[in-house]
Design a protein around this motif. Structure first.
Motif, PDB file in Angstrom:
ATOM      1  N   GLN A  60      23.927  -5.223  27.842  1.00  0.00           N
ATOM      2  CA  GLN A  60      22.956  -4.353  27.182  1.00  0.00           C
ATOM      3  C   GLN A  60      22.768  -4.772  25.727  1.00  0.00           C
ATOM      4  O   GLN A  60      21.641  -4.875  25.248  1.00  0.00           O
ATOM      5  N   ASP A  61      23.851  -5.030  25.019  1.00  0.00           N
ATOM      6  CA  ASP A  61      23.755  -5.478  23.626  1.00  0.00           C
ATOM      7  C   ASP A  61      23.098  -6.853  23.528  1.00  0.00           C
ATOM      8  O   ASP A  61      22.248  -7.092  22.676  1.00  0.00           O
ATOM      9  N   TRP A  62      23.516  -7.768  24.385  1.00  0.00           N
ATOM     10  CA  TRP A  62      22.975  -9.129  24.362  1.00  0.00           C
ATOM     11  C   TRP A  62      21.474  -9.132  24.648  1.00  0.00           C
ATOM     12  O   TRP A  62      20.710  -9.873  24.048  1.00  0.00           O
ATOM     13  N   ASN A  63      21.052  -8.281  25.575  1.00  0.00           N
ATOM     14  CA  ASN A  63      19.668  -8.257  26.001  1.00  0.00           C
ATOM     15  C   ASN A  63      18.749  -7.455  25.083  1.00  0.00           C
ATOM     16  O   ASN A  63      17.537  -7.457  25.271  1.00  0.00           O
ATOM     17  N   ARG A  64      19.284  -6.776  24.099  1.00  0.00           N
ATOM     18  CA  ARG A  64      18.472  -6.015  23.161  1.00  0.00           C
ATOM     19  C   ARG A  64      17.691  -6.995  22.279  1.00  0.00           C
ATOM     20  O   ARG A  64      18.239  -7.976  21.798  1.00  0.00           O
ATOM     21  N   ARG A  65      16.423  -6.717  22.096  1.00  0.00           N
ATOM     22  CA  ARG A  65      15.561  -7.567  21.280  1.00  0.00           C
ATOM     23  C   ARG A  65      14.973  -6.771  20.129  1.00  0.00           C
ATOM     24  O   ARG A  65      14.809  -5.551  20.221  1.00  0.00           O
ATOM     25  N   VAL A  66      14.660  -7.448  19.054  1.00  0.00           N
ATOM     26  CA  VAL A  66      14.139  -6.775  17.855  1.00  0.00           C
ATOM     27  C   VAL A  66      12.841  -6.047  18.140  1.00  0.00           C
ATOM     28  O   VAL A  66      12.525  -5.048  17.508  1.00  0.00           O
ATOM     29  N   TYR A  67      12.091  -6.507  19.103  1.00  0.00           N
ATOM     30  CA  TYR A  67      10.810  -5.871  19.421  1.00  0.00           C
ATOM     31  C   TYR A  67      10.947  -4.714  20.399  1.00  0.00           C
ATOM     32  O   TYR A  67       9.973  -4.019  20.692  1.00  0.00           O
ATOM     33  N   ASP A  68      12.159  -4.450  20.903  1.00  0.00           N
ATOM     34  CA  ASP A  68      12.379  -3.315  21.811  1.00  0.00           C
ATOM     35  C   ASP A  68      12.217  -2.009  21.048  1.00  0.00           C
ATOM     36  O   ASP A  68      12.692  -1.859  19.924  1.00  0.00           O
TER      37      ASP A  68
END
Length: 71
Positions: free
Chosen positions: A61-69
């Motif tokens: 979940q942390d790794w897959n978080r993106r700034v544009y989310d």
């Protein structure tokens, strides 16, 4: 994985009172006690298979978080 998931406890099996849960994330200990009669249950989850699964889910979940989310 839903971080806002509320944990609901059934009434105490002995007196019907309310259960109160405490969690120590550092030691992986969890306990529930009845606020009425004081009955107490404790469990340590070190080495428990589900703990590893939760850690993998959190890491992904942390790794897959993106700034544009937005979330």
């Amino acid at each position: 994985m839903n971080d806002n998931k509320e944990i609901k406890l059934l009434p105490c099996p002995f007196c019907g009172g309310e259960g109160a849960m405490r969690v120590n994330a550092q030691t992986l200990n969890c306990s529930v006690n009845c606020v009425e009669c004081g009955v107490f249950m404790k469990r340590n989850f070190k080495g428990h298979k589900r703990v590893g699964e939760v850690l993998k889910e959190l890491m992904a979940q942390d790794w897959n978080r993106r700034v544009y989310d937005q979330n």
